[in-house]
Enzyme design. Structure first.
Site, short mmCIF file in Angstrom:
data_model
loop_
_atom_site.label_atom_id
_atom_site.label_comp_id
_atom_site.label_asym_id
_atom_site.label_seq_id
_atom_site.Cartn_x
_atom_site.Cartn_y
_atom_site.Cartn_z
N ARG A 250 0.77 -1.02 0.05
CA ARG A 250 0.21 0.01 -0.08
C ARG A 250 0.88 1.35 0.12
O ARG A 250 0.27 2.33 0.35
CB ARG A 250 -0.95 0.04 1.12
CG ARG A 250 -2.08 -1.25 1.05
CD ARG A 250 -2.92 -1.10 2.18
NE ARG A 250 -4.04 -1.97 1.81
CZ ARG A 250 -4.06 -3.66 2.01
NH1 ARG A 250 -3.06 -4.18 2.76
NH2 ARG A 250 -5.20 -4.11 1.73
N GLY B 149 -1.38 -9.57 8.90
CA GLY B 149 -1.70 -11.27 8.75
C GLY B 149 -2.38 -11.60 9.90
O GLY B 149 -2.45 -12.70 10.31
N ALA B 150 -3.37 -10.63 10.52
CA ALA B 150 -4.29 -11.15 11.47
C ALA B 150 -5.12 -12.33 11.18
O ALA B 150 -5.43 -13.22 11.50
CB ALA B 150 -5.26 -9.99 11.88
N ASP C 112 -11.94 -4.20 11.34
CA ASP C 112 -10.74 -3.48 11.46
C ASP C 112 -10.82 -1.89 11.37
O ASP C 112 -11.70 -1.29 10.72
CB ASP C 112 -9.58 -3.52 10.26
CG ASP C 112 -9.39 -5.05 9.83
OD1 ASP C 112 -8.24 -5.49 10.00
OD2 ASP C 112 -10.42 -5.64 9.37
#
Length: 222
Positions: A10, A70-71, A184
């Site tokens: 990003r 990576g959650a 999130d």
């Protein structure tokens, strides 16, 4: 060699002829913008630990502030600062607390913290005058089954304010305790000032995947 979990990137950060970015396989790197040469490369995350690097770095003074995603694969994530000149780590703050750290008791099953999530994948915000970095922390893991991680699950789905020089926790506000909908936080900007009821306030705008836009007072934390 571990296969990267995601190739999504990003953005980069640029300062003094250096371009800094994360890689899908866990390296934070700095390139010479004049010729593309690698100035330094530090492995800071690992696909074997369910991590990858996605967010755009934040450069503040001589520091690069960065942390892994990576959650969704069960990572236990953190944010840290690294020397712009060498990539050496300066400080580290666990977004999923260790056993001896504040917030750990919000995970009623201590084993759930080992794969608690807390991704970073979107830009940070910085109050350069006060040296405060504002961190949008992602969802807990597993995403949709809160019974596997009873409790509020700090610091997931939280706005976390850190001293940018030391990594010390200044304050936080959790918006979705024990998230079971993958909500999130994804935006902690802009920082701005406005008059409310005739009095000046320093504010921050916060939004996430639940579609809500919130405004917090940066001094009272309300």
């Amino acid at each position: 060699k571990a296969t990267p979990l995601s190739k999504t990137n990003r953005g980069v950060a640029i300062k003094d002829g250096r371009l800094v970015r994360g890689t899908p396989d866990g390296y934070l790197i700095a390139l010479n913008m004049a010729n593309g040469a690698v100035l330094w490369s530090q492995k800071i995350a690992d696909p074997l630990q369910s991590q990858y690097l996605s967010m755009p770095p934040l450069i503040f003074g001589d520091k690069v502030i960065y942390g892994p995603a990576g959650a969704d694969w069960g990572a236990k994530n953190w944010i840290g600062a690294f020397k712009l000149d060498t990539g050496e780590k300066i400080w580290n703050f666990n977004l999923i607390p260790d056993a001896n750290e504040p917030g750990a008791d919000s995970w009623k099953d201590p084993a759930a913290r080992d794969h608690g999530g807390g991704s970073l994948w979107s830009p940070l915000s910085l109050d350069a005058d006060k040296g405060i970095v504002y961190v949008p922390v992602g969802n807990p893991a597993p995403d949709f089954f809160g019974a596997a991680r009873p409790g509020d699950d700090l610091y997931t789905d939280s706005l976390v304010a850190l001293d940018a020089k030391t990594g010390k926790l200044l304050w936080y506000h959790q918006f979705v305790p024990n998230d079971v909908n993958d909500r999130d936080l994804s935006q902690v900007s802009p920082l701005f000032s406005a008059d409310i009821d005739g009095k000046p306030h320093r504010l921050i705008a916060v939004s996430g995947k639940d579609g809500l836009l919130r405004t917090l007072d940066r001094d009272s934390h309300k």
